[in-house]
Design a protein around this motif. Sequence first.
Motif, mmCIF file in Angstrom:
data_model
loop_
_atom_site.group_PDB
_atom_site.id
_atom_site.type_symbol
_atom_site.label_atom_id
_atom_site.label_comp_id
_atom_site.label_asym_id
_atom_site.label_seq_id
_atom_site.Cartn_x
_atom_site.Cartn_y
_atom_site.Cartn_z
ATOM 1 N N ASP A 1 33.043 1.840 34.725
ATOM 2 C CA ASP A 1 32.536 0.476 34.596
ATOM 3 C C ASP A 1 33.702 -0.505 34.531
ATOM 4 O O ASP A 1 34.039 -1.036 33.478
ATOM 5 C CB ASP A 1 31.635 0.337 33.376
ATOM 6 C CG ASP A 1 30.726 -0.870 33.525
ATOM 7 O OD1 ASP A 1 30.964 -1.679 34.439
ATOM 8 O OD2 ASP A 1 29.784 -0.990 32.733
ATOM 9 N N MET A 2 34.306 -0.716 35.679
ATOM 10 C CA MET A 2 35.535 -1.496 35.718
ATOM 11 C C MET A 2 35.372 -2.940 35.251
ATOM 12 O O MET A 2 36.161 -3.414 34.441
ATOM 13 C CB MET A 2 36.109 -1.453 37.121
ATOM 14 C CG MET A 2 37.542 -1.850 37.181
ATOM 15 S SD MET A 2 38.247 -1.464 38.761
ATOM 16 C CE MET A 2 37.496 -2.661 39.825
ATOM 17 N N PRO A 3 34.344 -3.666 35.743
ATOM 18 C CA PRO A 3 34.272 -5.072 35.297
ATOM 19 C C PRO A 3 34.187 -5.208 33.783
ATOM 20 O O PRO A 3 34.807 -6.105 33.202
ATOM 21 C CB PRO A 3 33.009 -5.600 35.978
ATOM 22 C CG PRO A 3 32.337 -4.445 36.595
ATOM 23 C CD PRO A 3 33.320 -3.343 36.747
ATOM 24 N N LYS A 4 33.470 -4.300 33.129
ATOM 25 C CA LYS A 4 33.364 -4.438 31.672
ATOM 26 C C LYS A 4 34.672 -4.112 30.975
ATOM 27 O O LYS A 4 35.017 -4.718 29.968
ATOM 28 C CB LYS A 4 32.223 -3.568 31.155
ATOM 29 C CG LYS A 4 30.879 -4.207 31.469
ATOM 30 C CD LYS A 4 29.745 -3.578 30.719
ATOM 31 C CE LYS A 4 28.474 -4.348 31.020
ATOM 32 N NZ LYS A 4 27.295 -3.643 30.527
ATOM 33 N N LEU B 1 37.564 -4.717 32.248
ATOM 34 C CA LEU B 1 38.397 -5.901 32.471
ATOM 35 C C LEU B 1 37.962 -7.045 31.571
ATOM 36 O O LEU B 1 38.799 -7.782 31.045
ATOM 37 C CB LEU B 1 38.326 -6.322 33.942
ATOM 38 C CG LEU B 1 39.002 -5.365 34.927
ATOM 39 C CD1 LEU B 1 38.767 -5.816 36.354
ATOM 40 C CD2 LEU B 1 40.495 -5.286 34.645
ATOM 41 N N LYS C 1 27.253 -2.817 21.768
ATOM 42 C CA LYS C 1 25.845 -2.847 22.183
ATOM 43 C C LYS C 1 25.721 -3.183 23.656
ATOM 44 O O LYS C 1 24.776 -2.770 24.313
ATOM 45 C CB LYS C 1 25.073 -3.881 21.355
ATOM 46 C CG LYS C 1 24.797 -3.475 19.923
ATOM 47 C CD LYS C 1 23.841 -2.312 19.822
ATOM 48 C CE LYS C 1 24.543 -1.155 19.153
ATOM 49 N NZ LYS C 1 23.865 0.113 19.152
ATOM 50 N N SER C 2 26.666 -3.985 24.176
ATOM 51 C CA SER C 2 26.603 -4.349 25.589
ATOM 52 C C SER C 2 27.364 -3.357 26.454
ATOM 53 O O SER C 2 27.616 -3.627 27.615
ATOM 54 C CB SER C 2 27.199 -5.730 25.813
ATOM 55 O OG SER C 2 26.833 -6.600 24.797
ATOM 56 N N LYS C 3 27.778 -2.248 25.861
ATOM 57 C CA LYS C 3 28.529 -1.213 26.569
ATOM 58 C C LYS C 3 29.845 -1.746 27.138
ATOM 59 O O LYS C 3 30.280 -1.349 28.209
ATOM 60 C CB LYS C 3 27.696 -0.616 27.714
ATOM 61 C CG LYS C 3 26.428 0.074 27.271
ATOM 62 C CD LYS C 3 26.602 1.587 27.335
ATOM 63 C CE LYS C 3 25.301 2.329 27.072
ATOM 64 N NZ LYS C 3 24.774 2.115 25.708
ATOM 65 N N ILE C 4 30.459 -2.677 26.431
ATOM 66 C CA ILE C 4 31.791 -3.142 26.813
ATOM 67 C C ILE C 4 32.792 -2.380 25.953
ATOM 68 O O ILE C 4 32.689 -2.423 24.728
ATOM 69 C CB ILE C 4 31.947 -4.664 26.591
ATOM 70 C CG1 ILE C 4 30.954 -5.425 27.466
ATOM 71 C CG2 ILE C 4 33.369 -5.117 26.878
ATOM 72 C CD1 ILE C 4 30.942 -6.912 27.223
ATOM 73 N N GLU D 1 22.051 9.414 39.164
ATOM 74 C CA GLU D 1 20.955 8.718 38.518
ATOM 75 C C GLU D 1 19.740 8.638 39.437
ATOM 76 O O GLU D 1 18.610 8.869 39.041
ATOM 77 C CB GLU D 1 21.401 7.300 38.172
ATOM 78 C CG GLU D 1 21.216 6.961 36.719
ATOM 79 C CD GLU D 1 21.931 5.679 36.423
ATOM 80 O OE1 GLU D 1 21.499 4.660 36.967
ATOM 81 O OE2 GLU D 1 22.911 5.710 35.666
#
Lengths: 499, 356, 175
Positions: free
Chosen positions: A160-163, A165, A427-430, A496
């Motif tokens: 999950d690259m954007p998160k 970053l 909670k936001s998976k960051i 998935e």
Amino acid sequence: MLLEGLMAVLQPFTIILIAIGTVVGIIFGSIPGLTATMAIVMFLPATYSMSASQGISMLMALYIGGISGGLISAILLNIPGTPSSVATCFDGKPMADKGEAGKALGTGVVFSFFGTLIGIAVLIVLTPVLCDFALKFQAYEYCALAVFSLSMVIALTGRDMPKGLVSAVLGALLATVGLAPIDSKPRFTFDLFQLNNGFALLVLLIGLFAISEVMAYAEGVRKDQSFTVDNNAKIKGAGFSLKEGIAQIPNCIISALIGVGIGILPGIGGGVSCMISYTVSKNISKHPQLYGTGIMDGVVASESANNGTIGGAMIPLLALGIPGDACTAMLLGGLQVHNVAPGPLIYEKSGAVVYAIFFAMVIAAIFMMLFMLLGMRFFVSVLKVPKNYLLPVVLVLCAIGAIGNANMLFDTYCMVGFGLMSYLMIKSKIPTVPMILGFILGPTFETNLRRVSQLASSDKFWSHPIFCVLMIATILVVIFSTRANLKEAKRAEAEEANS
Amino acid sequence: MKKAIALSMAAAMAAVSLAACGGGSTAATTAAPAATEAATEAATEAAATEAAAETEAPAAEAGDFTFDKTVNVYITHGAGGDTDYMARMLSQALEEKLGVSVVCSNVTGSNGATCMQQYKDGDTDGYTYICSNTAALNGNEATGMVDFGYDAFEPVAIYGIQSGENIVVPADSPYETLDDLIEASKANPGTIKLGISTGGGVYIQACVMTNLGGAQFNIIDSGDAATRLTALLGGEVDATSLPYSTVADYIENGQLKSLCTMLSQPPTLLPDQKSASETIPELVIDTEYVMLAPKGTDPAAVKAMNDAILEVTSTDDWKQKCNDYSFQDPFVLNLDETIENLKSQRELFTSFKEFL
Amino acid sequence: MKKNAKYMMDIVPGIVIALFSLWYLSMVPGIKTFTGMGSTPLTNHFVPYLWGGALLVLGLWILIRGIRKRAAFVKAGGTIEKFDLKKGIDEKREVILSFVILALYVGLMGPVGFVPMTILYLFAQILILTPTNKWKRTYVPALIVALICACLFYYLFRYKLNVLLPQGILKNFGL
């Protein structure tokens, strides 16, 4: 002079001071909220009245004990005791969850010891060469180094690259609060003078790791979670077999050298070194997919590196009089008080003290391993303390640490704020870890970028080979990690879709 | 963390770079030299307490304040730096003299501004004191970092002076004096790179050299003392200003040479140094250690504290400590002289304000 | 249900991050710059713009990704569940309570003092982290732990290690 140094350290009183220093350092390091830096701050004034070699021996012991002690809470509580042990959590905690707390601790301790020794060896043998190298690092090089290290975030975050970053950029953004580097104009301080200093790394760390750990526990209160993990498996020796240990030697050497390298460069520090060497170790390993599931390699990489940083940081301190972080800045003060002036003449003028420092470091490293291996059974028993009692007490200690950091109550408010932020991020998976890298490296990047902008007219970048090499390396890291991440993300999506 | 590192580094590197955000001057302005001399005498002679008693503040009678509980001293700069060391040495001596414990705490950040802001309106019962240096106190006001000066406090005493900052260049550079350097910069404007830390004491020096000395350097920000030293050794800059204690060994070693000191007078133990004020009269940075009390503190307590300081600093032991640590003889002022000194430093500083 | 939460995990943070970065960016022009001698060509606005801009882009990226996931989900015939605020709060009541008492703890520590606030906080936090059916057996040990820790830490850190823990009301008793 060598003998003189040895004799100075081999006094019974000095040995006792080193032992006390190591134990106190381990305690400060192991308690989240209290750090090696704080231990040195608190004991520095006490060394003013000692002799030079006694005082410095004690401070070195505090330093080594403090950096090493951080692994205890990282492994047992998933809360890094010091910034230097952030990466130890990655694999240390999963190991403890599997019931291998003893093995994880043993691994951490033993490889901390080897990491320290490698650092000391480099310090003794290569100081003159490395000093020239350190002096080559000016604005251009630091700027490139910061960019390169930040590019590691991509490798660190996984699919999950954007998160990932987002987390790193958010960290860098938090670091812009306070007086701006170079011109000292306030930014985002809302006219609160307490914010002029910016946020403290320690406070951010507490919010990100300690508070979120408590909240994670709070979420599960009604789910009838077991209070303890079964860790009764008998711990033999260091908790791992000789064979396992030998297999880790290359990993340990590479990681320790990365640690030394980062230590030599003033202003980066152990927090970055453990994460970078963890990432490197993962990427050159034959089984990168196992990292983070609780394998020795991860603990070895992190702990060898952060202890290697100690030896590395001593190089510019002793030979150039340039401290690399808050800890070594205080060691410098401790030396100056005793009329030992670190710099090019330190060997000629105070050779005995320098050798005393080397011996003291070795003795402190041995004590550290000894005490921590002996104490391991006791540390593991921390896991038996019901968490509903343990975690609140840890939080109170964190609050004390936040207050003690700059003797300001305001820092505890920031601590709670960061705790809330961290909870929402999780909670936001960051991921929260890249934030630390962004927070530490953001200011390094900004300061040096702006200096480069000043130099650029008279000093072009192509006359800086290190800068060019680092920038090319950055581009390669970005391309390869992005490709790897995209591949992984696609695979995960495909899985998935199938399920 | 960023600031923490930067500031503790600065503090440890003899607290001059960021820390000694410009010093006040004594020599350049009137009144001050006399006060300085009087103080040095007063401090070194046995008659210190008597001299102090004669010039006592009208509101207070000496000795009508006895310390009977713990005295808190807040130090504006980090452990390991010179401001911290001097404050702790003084506290130790005071502890013996006063018979109560004197507890030191460091409240650091923003070149001492954090601590001063926090405790300038602190408890006024005579048990709260702030130890800082005059360069930070006056410098932060001049550069606009804070909007209050020494008069937001009750000054207690100036109790020491630093070994000073020196303009240094690599040993193989052609310049021997500050004059050479400035002339060279005029001959080839913008080619000589001068490393500074923006907003700090070194910045003030650069401003004075440019505006009052006509120098035309290429000004480069090189950060605190540690990174300025790196920049000078690594050749990124041609000249910079560094604390003497930091560069002493490099000078002895033949790697660097000092062109001049920023002090109005060279340190007692280093009499050969030239003063920058010989070239530019206004170029004077005297960093002195000062103890302050929150505004409105009982004058009797301030007086008693000043008396105690004058007494404990008149010993041979204290002289030895100052000699060893900062190459200086003891430098201690009584109440009136302290205020006078702070005032003249501030005046000099305010005169720079137009081009800061 | 799980699938539902998945795109929400992108949409909500995306919106929050984008709004936050806009707010951050809007404050940058107000920062005082330094233009005096030796000022750097890149001012202290540049890097905040860079980070703020990067965050805005990332926030939008996540938001758009979330919207696309949602569209794909709807297309695949998934039903969108409504978020039940009341249920959400109830599910997380321990966490919310923990944050509230933590905020009260640090907020009141200054005026009230370290020792009383720590006793109250520890006692409350220990209970919150204990399932309600075990509360009866927890009262006494929790109180003992709270008392011992508060006093011990205060003594150790304030008097032995010089950490300025707030005295608060203890000041009246000279402690």
